[in-house]
Design a protein around this motif. Structure first.
Motif, mmCIF file in Angstrom:
data_model
loop_
_atom_site.group_PDB
_atom_site.id
_atom_site.type_symbol
_atom_site.label_atom_id
_atom_site.label_comp_id
_atom_site.label_asym_id
_atom_site.label_seq_id
_atom_site.Cartn_x
_atom_site.Cartn_y
_atom_site.Cartn_z
ATOM 1 N N PHE A 1 0.768 -0.955 0.006
ATOM 2 C CA PHE A 1 0.054 0.015 0.196
ATOM 3 C C PHE A 1 0.927 1.168 -0.018
ATOM 4 O O PHE A 1 2.123 1.029 -0.080
ATOM 5 N N ASN A 2 0.342 2.471 -0.164
ATOM 6 C CA ASN A 2 1.008 3.379 -0.303
ATOM 7 C C ASN A 2 2.024 3.780 1.019
ATOM 8 O O ASN A 2 3.205 4.000 0.894
ATOM 9 N N THR A 3 1.654 3.551 2.236
ATOM 10 C CA THR A 3 2.280 3.922 3.563
ATOM 11 C C THR A 3 2.933 2.573 4.245
ATOM 12 O O THR A 3 3.736 2.571 5.167
ATOM 13 N N LYS A 4 2.384 1.471 3.953
ATOM 14 C CA LYS A 4 2.708 0.185 4.703
ATOM 15 C C LYS A 4 2.623 -0.940 3.847
ATOM 16 O O LYS A 4 1.942 -0.948 2.589
ATOM 17 N N ASP B 1 2.098 -5.757 11.078
ATOM 18 C CA ASP B 1 1.439 -5.908 9.984
ATOM 19 C C ASP B 1 1.657 -7.158 9.323
ATOM 20 O O ASP B 1 1.571 -7.343 7.809
ATOM 21 N N THR B 2 1.855 -8.252 9.816
ATOM 22 C CA THR B 2 1.837 -9.408 9.488
ATOM 23 C C THR B 2 1.093 -10.620 10.012
ATOM 24 O O THR B 2 1.067 -10.860 11.229
ATOM 25 N N VAL B 3 0.411 -11.185 9.291
ATOM 26 C CA VAL B 3 -0.246 -12.366 9.623
ATOM 27 C C VAL B 3 0.369 -13.572 9.358
ATOM 28 O O VAL B 3 0.743 -13.733 8.284
ATOM 29 N N THR B 4 0.716 -14.510 10.549
ATOM 30 C CA THR B 4 1.291 -15.675 10.318
ATOM 31 C C THR B 4 0.741 -16.843 10.864
ATOM 32 O O THR B 4 0.351 -16.983 12.021
#
Length: 120
Positions: A34-37, A58-61
């Protein structure tokens, strides 16, 4: 690898190459920018008894027991599932499965998908 999230349900679907890579290395991830992340979703083989999940940075594991994943690409097992009880006592349903070719017409490249067992 595809991800589908609906309510308290997370499902990953992996192609043949992705399953083999995961089984050989113990890890596989995809990223959406995305633009910022950047959103990352990953699969990791670990020493646990059942399928689990974590969400950090910001990670689903999804955490897969090593004993299940080591030869998954060589066998007929479609996938793994578990209903994880969260700290607040709610439930999170988890599913990891091989991605089968669709039976209907689609524009998506399915050349690396598993043959659909329902195909004639």
């Amino acid at each position: 690898m595809k991800i589908r999230i609906k309510g308290n349900s997370v499902r990953y679907r992996l192609t043949k190459t992705e399953v083999e890579t995961f089984c050989k290395t113990g890890y596989y991830e995809e990223r959406t920018e995305f633009n910022t992340k950047t959103f990352t979703y990953a699969l990791k083989a670990v020493d646990v008894d059942n399928l689990g999940a974590e969400f950090m940075e910001d990670t689903v594991t999804l955490l897969v027991p090593k004993k299940w994943s080591s030869n998954w690409f060589e066998n007929n097992r479609v996938g793994f599932e578990n209903t994880m009880i969260l700290n607040n006592k709610s439930e999170l349903f988890l599913l990891v499965e091989k991605d089968f070719a669709c039976l209907d017409n689609t524009t998506e490249d399915q050349s690396d998908n598993y043959p659909n067992p329902k195909a004639c």
